[in-house]
Design a protein around this motif. Sequence first.
Motif, PDB file in Angstrom:
ATOM      1  N   SER A 155      -1.616 -20.043 -35.784  1.00 28.93           N
ATOM      2  CA  SER A 155      -2.136 -19.243 -34.676  1.00 28.93           C
ATOM      3  C   SER A 155      -1.488 -19.676 -33.363  1.00 28.93           C
ATOM      4  CB  SER A 155      -3.661 -19.389 -34.579  1.00 28.93           C
ATOM      5  OG  SER A 155      -4.165 -18.573 -33.541  1.00 28.93           O
TER       6      SER A 155
ATOM      7  N   SER B  39      -4.806 -12.955 -29.434  1.00 30.63           N
ATOM      8  CA  SER B  39      -5.790 -13.847 -30.060  1.00 30.63           C
ATOM      9  C   SER B  39      -5.164 -15.176 -30.471  1.00 30.63           C
ATOM     10  CB  SER B  39      -6.402 -13.171 -31.291  1.00 30.63           C
ATOM     11  OG  SER B  39      -5.379 -12.848 -32.235  1.00 30.63           O
TER      12      SER B  39
ATOM     13  N   PRO C   3      -5.927 -18.281 -25.966  1.00 30.14           N
ATOM     14  CA  PRO C   3      -6.129 -16.879 -26.308  1.00 30.14           C
ATOM     15  C   PRO C   3      -7.078 -16.179 -25.337  1.00 30.14           C
ATOM     16  CG  PRO C   3      -6.375 -18.275 -28.244  1.00 30.14           C
ATOM     17  CD  PRO C   3      -6.310 -19.179 -27.063  1.00 30.14           C
ATOM     18  N   LYS C   4      -6.758 -14.918 -25.073  1.00 26.48           N
ATOM     19  CA  LYS C   4      -7.625 -14.074 -24.243  1.00 26.48           C
ATOM     20  C   LYS C   4      -8.020 -14.760 -22.943  1.00 26.48           C
ATOM     21  CE  LYS C   4      -7.974 -10.963 -27.588  1.00 26.48           C
ATOM     22  NZ  LYS C   4      -7.403  -9.608 -27.478  1.00 26.48           N
TER      23      LYS C   4
END
Length: 395
Positions: free
Chosen positions: A274, A340, A380-381
Amino acid sequence: MRSLEAVRTELLAPLTPLPSEIVPLAEASGRVVAEAPHATTDVPPADNVAMDGYAVRAADLVEVPRRLEVVGRVAPGEHFVKAIQTGQAVRVFTGAPLPPGADAVLMQEDTVVSETPGTIVAQDKVKPWENVRFRGEDVSAKSPLVGAGIRLGPAQLGLLGAAGVSSIRVYRRPRIGILITGSELVPPGQPLQPGQIYESNGIMLAELIRSVGAEVVQFPTVRDQPELLEASLRHAWPSVDLLVTSGGASVGEPDLVRSCIAQLGATVWDGEVSLKPGKPFFSAGWNGRRLTGLPGNPVSAFVTAVLLVLPAVRRLQGLAAEGPPTTPGILTETMTNGDSRRHFVRVATDSAGHVRSSGVQASHRLSSLSSADGLVEVPPKSTLAAGTTISVIRW
């Protein structure tokens, strides 16, 4: 997708520092200490002179001006045998041993030549032990000098040399193999045919890994053909401590590296990471040796190498600090991550510590990587506002 930390922990878990060896100090630059060396002597080995002037007895200069008889001269590498008596001085130079009987050094600027031959006139007072370096004030004999797990650089080597250390036990330098895959790749300098591109990941990854002190073995680029890939893996993998592949790390039809590794009987740890760039990544183990599979996109390969491969190299080196080095900085522009995944943005830092994006952040854009000197993580975000103090990841 898996977290960067989980993938890194899985990769590093079976790795241990390589066996140690004793090397001459002249060959130890960049190596990691396996056994803390100890000083063979005091540093300095005797009381010595801190500046050019005259070795004197401080009690003789309670009242100035005062005429002193110059009874000798001592330069570095020489030794004055007789003890200085009341009313005497010895001409000395920086680094020379302090003559017996002297307890201070009068700077030459605080003296004038006397009309009487062989004498000077002291114009200023000195305190006892002024301008004197004491024996062992820097390092005491038999004291530890550099701890295990420390990389040896110029300063550490200078300290070891001054303390009389001529050889040192360090961890063996890791042999890291680089195997680039892709049927579209040709070496720079050859004419490009339709559908071909120049291979650049090999030299980029090799220099990145060499920069942390590893030995790099670059194997010939392999086309996307199972029999060629399997043969190259069988040849390359057993000859190195860690094999790094680039290309074929995704799950598309031409991405054959995983399946070829499995054909060897190796264990493959899949799982996209990720992070952005660099989501395609895998690692494998075979006969006690590890492999890391990096993406083929140049920037993705570079970022995953910084975040995952270099910590593995540092673990093999025995380095105490395995993570990437970081420095603080201040953002000069807002950075937003709507994804994300964690985004590692290529940045450039000026001399005042101001940090900005180095350019377009697409994973194939080498121009912005070449202008960068670090990475900034944007969660993320989230948005990092201009003026935020951040940590810049270096390589």
